[in-house]
Design a protein around this motif. Structure first.
Motif, PDB file in Angstrom:
ATOM      1  N   SER A  63       0.779  -1.243   0.000  1.00 38.54           N
ATOM      2  CA  SER A  63       0.000   0.000   0.000  1.00 38.54           C
ATOM      3  C   SER A  63       0.811   1.293   0.000  1.00 38.54           C
ATOM      4  CB  SER A  63      -0.945   0.018   1.199  1.00 38.54           C
ATOM      5  OG  SER A  63      -0.208   0.135   2.406  1.00 38.54           O
ATOM      6  N   ASN A  65       2.552   4.527  -0.643  1.00 41.57           N
ATOM      7  CA  ASN A  65       2.669   5.434  -1.795  1.00 41.57           C
ATOM      8  C   ASN A  65       1.896   4.977  -3.021  1.00 41.57           C
ATOM      9  OD1 ASN A  65       4.447   7.280  -0.444  1.00 41.57           O
ATOM     10  ND2 ASN A  65       6.034   5.725  -0.668  1.00 41.57           N
ATOM     11  N   LYS A  66       0.827   4.220  -2.817  1.00 41.12           N
ATOM     12  CA  LYS A  66      -0.010   3.760  -3.924  1.00 41.12           C
ATOM     13  C   LYS A  66      -1.452   4.191  -3.679  1.00 41.12           C
ATOM     14  CE  LYS A  66       3.307   1.416  -5.908  1.00 41.12           C
ATOM     15  NZ  LYS A  66       3.968   1.937  -7.079  1.00 41.12           N
ATOM     16  N   SER A  67      -2.156   4.525  -4.736  1.00 40.18           N
ATOM     17  CA  SER A  67      -3.587   4.796  -4.613  1.00 40.18           C
ATOM     18  C   SER A  67      -4.286   3.485  -4.277  1.00 40.18           C
ATOM     19  CB  SER A  67      -4.137   5.355  -5.926  1.00 40.18           C
ATOM     20  OG  SER A  67      -4.108   4.341  -6.934  1.00 40.18           O
ATOM     21  N   TRP A  68      -5.516   3.566  -3.796  1.00 47.77           N
ATOM     22  CA  TRP A  68      -6.267   2.360  -3.475  1.00 47.77           C
ATOM     23  C   TRP A  68      -6.436   1.498  -4.731  1.00 47.77           C
ATOM     24  CZ3 TRP A  68      -7.264  -1.142  -0.210  1.00 47.77           C
ATOM     25  CH2 TRP A  68      -8.376  -1.976  -0.317  1.00 47.77           C
ATOM     26  N   ALA A  69      -6.742   2.128  -5.859  1.00 46.24           N
ATOM     27  CA  ALA A  69      -6.931   1.373  -7.099  1.00 46.24           C
ATOM     28  C   ALA A  69      -5.646   0.649  -7.508  1.00 46.24           C
ATOM     29  CB  ALA A  69      -7.395   2.301  -8.221  1.00 46.24           C
ATOM     30  N   GLU A  70      -4.519   1.331  -7.417  1.00 46.48           N
ATOM     31  CA  GLU A  70      -3.239   0.711  -7.772  1.00 46.48           C
ATOM     32  C   GLU A  70      -2.867  -0.375  -6.768  1.00 46.48           C
ATOM     33  OE1 GLU A  70       0.445   0.120  -9.929  1.00 46.48           O
ATOM     34  OE2 GLU A  70      -1.611   0.666 -10.370  1.00 46.48           O
ATOM     35  N   ASN A  71      -3.149  -0.139  -5.497  1.00 47.85           N
ATOM     36  CA  ASN A  71      -2.884  -1.124  -4.450  1.00 47.85           C
ATOM     37  C   ASN A  71      -3.674  -2.403  -4.738  1.00 47.85           C
ATOM     38  OD1 ASN A  71      -3.538  -1.228  -0.876  1.00 47.85           O
ATOM     39  ND2 ASN A  71      -1.916  -2.225  -1.991  1.00 47.85           N
TER      40      ASN A  71
END
Length: 112
Positions: A63, A65-71
């Motif tokens: 998680s 440094n990642k957006s929720w979508a990217e995570n």
């Protein structure tokens, strides 16, 4: 990033900032925020074939440094391919350890 070790004054400022954001949120934002936990739980169970604890651990490991979508994309990809990728080495190593069976609480420790 909020330091793990902080002064009482810093902790009070962090707490106030969170409470202020809550008070500024619309009714819809609050409802969606509360629903997020159920959605995240369902997603963790889905990607890890019912092993919610493992799915949540991988999501947590990937998680930073990642957006929720990217995570979500990275976590789903990790379970689909059997190995994590697309992040820094430390995050990938942690996610892989969790997928291999190490308890997330052992991998994702907070050093106080």
């Amino acid at each position: 990033m909020i330091p793990v070790k902080c002064t009482e004054q810093q902790r009070a400022a962090y707490t106030k900032a969170i409470i202020d954001q809550w008070h500024e949120a619309t009714t819809d934002q609050k409802a969606r925020g509360l629903q997020w936990y159920a959605t995240a739980h369902e997603f963790a169970a889905e990607i890890a074939a019912g092993e919610t604890h493992k799915g949540a651990g991988v999501l947590a490991a990937l998680s930073a440094n990642k957006s929720w979508a990217e995570n979500c994309r990275l976590a789903r990809k990790a379970f689909t391919e059997g190995r994590a990728s697309g992040h820094v080495r430390d995050a990938i190593t942690k996610a892989n350890r969790i997928m291999e069976g190490t308890d997330p609480s052992e991998v994702l420790t907070m050093h106080l």
